[in-house]
Scaffold this motif. Structure first.
Motif, PDB file in Angstrom:
ATOM      1  N   ALA A  43      -0.987  -5.551   5.382  1.00 56.70           N
ATOM      2  CA  ALA A  43      -0.459  -6.863   4.983  1.00 56.70           C
ATOM      3  C   ALA A  43      -0.452  -7.825   6.160  1.00 56.70           C
ATOM      4  O   ALA A  43      -0.754  -9.021   6.011  1.00 56.70           O
ATOM      5  N   LEU A  97      -0.268 -11.670   5.058  1.00 56.08           N
ATOM      6  CA  LEU A  97       0.702 -11.684   3.954  1.00 56.08           C
ATOM      7  C   LEU A  97       2.061 -11.174   4.388  1.00 56.08           C
ATOM      8  O   LEU A  97       2.911 -10.883   3.550  1.00 56.08           O
ATOM      9  N   VAL A 120       5.647  -9.951  -1.218  1.00 56.27           N
ATOM     10  CA  VAL A 120       5.256  -8.786  -0.419  1.00 56.27           C
ATOM     11  C   VAL A 120       6.455  -8.238   0.336  1.00 56.27           C
ATOM     12  O   VAL A 120       6.687  -7.007   0.389  1.00 56.27           O
ATOM     13  N   ILE A 161      -0.440  -6.451  -1.887  1.00 57.37           N
ATOM     14  CA  ILE A 161      -1.241  -6.911  -0.738  1.00 57.37           C
ATOM     15  C   ILE A 161      -2.721  -6.818  -1.036  1.00 57.37           C
ATOM     16  O   ILE A 161      -3.541  -7.129  -0.168  1.00 57.37           O
TER      17      ILE A 161
END
Length: 448
Positions: A376, A381, A387, A419
């Motif tokens: 991630a 992210l 997330v 993700i």
């Protein structure tokens, strides 16, 4: 006969007479004959030698008759340098006719059809044939007995010496008659060899296997074989060979017990080490089971077996056998203990694997979560609210106690899905235009 024929006959008969004398003297000095005359015989040998001894006595008597007849013929021939018709007629009768008077009694093996007579008149050639036959009878018995006595008694004595050494080896490892089959086998071999030796000395012909051949005439004797060819045959060594093989097998087993005596302490230590490792593994399994029950929710945890107390009792028994030198009883017990200890360690390891499986699964999920977290961050992210929320949810489930593994696994999967980059829609290609392909670097769930 004319004079030349008489001279040739005298020369031939003289050569035969010298050959017979040499053969009889050699037979008189034969080792087998001397042993037969001095031995306490029985069985087949006693029966055969009683006949052969009579034949040997008769052979000397017939040889004397042959020598007397030949001497008479030579005396007639020496009267004149050129004998007249009267001398030639007398010489023809002496050399070719039935001019020799011999006993008519027959030996059992030489008996032929018809009644026996007190005396017989035969020619010198017939006398030679009869001597040949009876000499072959004597020589066969003498050679056969000598062959057996040369082949077996000394070898039996050597095997008895070896048997004594093996018996001492057996005593050193606790093997005695009545307490172990090997001890009984050794006692049986000693009895068999002693009996066989006595039989060989008293009845050697019982162990002789003749190869029967027709008796040879004096004129048919091969060059260098003497006036008469000895009978052929082989010594039957089957009983001796069987005893030798049996002793070899026993010695191999006893040497195995001797090696056990030298290796028993080390092997017992190895068995103890295997059990210690098994106990340590079971203790680790019990600790892991307690941790699973405390930290993993709604999980069926198998029970951990206890230590092998019966096996330890058998180890104590093995140590006692070692201290008392009962190696023949320790050998099978120690083999069983080594096998059982190996299986006990394998059982402990299997129990630890089964008990610790939930903890291993939790560790695997934690590792996957950390890997997805790093992914991630690479995708940019890490600050995405969805997330972050799914990561914290999965992390809380995995690091809380008790841990619900099923819910934690679902949370990790949801975090993984959050993700995963969305696949862009594929543009519709224009006629004749280039077709756009997906961007390099896109990874689906399996790639993650």
């Amino acid at each position: 006969m004319n004079r030349e024929e008489v001279d040739r006959a005298l020369a031939r008969l003289g050569a035969e007479r010298d050959a017979v004398e040499a053969a009889l003297l050699a037979l008189q000095d034969h080792q087998g004959r001397r042993l037969l005359e001095g031995a306490a015989l029985s069985g087949r040998t006693e029966e055969r030698w009683s006949v052969a001894a009579q034949a040997l006595t008769l052979l000397w008597e017939l040889f004397d008759r042959h020598s007397e007849a030949l001497a008479s013929a030579r005396a007639v021939r020496s009267r004149r340098n050129r004998p007249g018709s009267a001398e030639l007629a007398e010489l023809s009768e002496l050399l070719g006719g039935p001019a020799v008077t011999v006993p008519g009694g027959r030996l059992p093996e030489a008996a032929g059809p018809g009644p026996a007579r007190l005396v017989e008149r035969i020619s010198l050639d017939e006398l030679m044939e009869r001597m040949n036959a009876w000499y072959a009878t004597v020589l066969e018995v003498v050679n056969a007995a000598d062959a057996v006595w040369s082949a077996l008694p000394a070898r039996i004595d050597l095997l008895l010496v070896e048997l004594g050494r093996v018996q001492m080896l057996a005593v050193s490892v606790g093997v005695r008659p009545g307490s172990h089959p090997l001890g009984d086998d050794l006692a049986g071999l000693a009895e068999e060899l002693t009996t066989l030796r006595a039989e060989v000395l008293a009845d050697p012909l019982a162990l002789w296997r003749p190869a029967r051949v027709p008796a040879q005439r004096a004129g048919d004797t091969p060059t260098g074989a003497g006036p008469f060819a000895p009978a052929a045959g082989v010594v039957d060594t089957e009983r001796f060979d069987r005893a030798g093989r049996g002793l070899d097998d026993i010695r191999v087993e006893l040497e195995g017990l001797l090696r056990l005596r030298d290796e028993a302490h080390e092997r017992l230590q190895q068995v103890g080490d295997l059990l210690q490792r098994a106990d340590a593994t079971l203790a680790e399994a019990r600790r892991a089971r307690g941790e699973v029950l405390a930290k993993i929710a709604a999980t069926e945890v198998p029970a951990v077996p206890g230590p092998a107390s019966a096996l330890r009792e058998r180890i104590v028994q093995a140590v006692e056998l070692q201290q008392t030198g009962q190696w023949h009883r320790l050998a099978p017990l120690l083999d069983t203990l080594e096998d059982a200890a190996t299986k006990e360690l394998a059982r402990a390891r299997q129990s630890l694997t089964e008990v610790a499986q939930p903890l291993a699964l939790r560790a695997e999920l934690r590792g996957r979560l950390e890997a997805y977290k790093a992914m991630a961050a690479r995708l940019g992210l890490a600050e995405d609210p969805e997330v972050v929320e799914r990561f914290e949810k999965a992390r809380w489930l995995l690091w809380s106690a008790p841990c619900d593994l099923r819910a934690a696994a679902e949370a990790v999967n949801r975090f993984q899905q959050s993700i995963r980059p969305a696949r862009p829609p594929a543009p519709r290609p224009e006629a004749g235009g280039p077709v756009d392909r997906p961007a390099i670097g896109y990874q689906d769930e399996r790639g993650a």
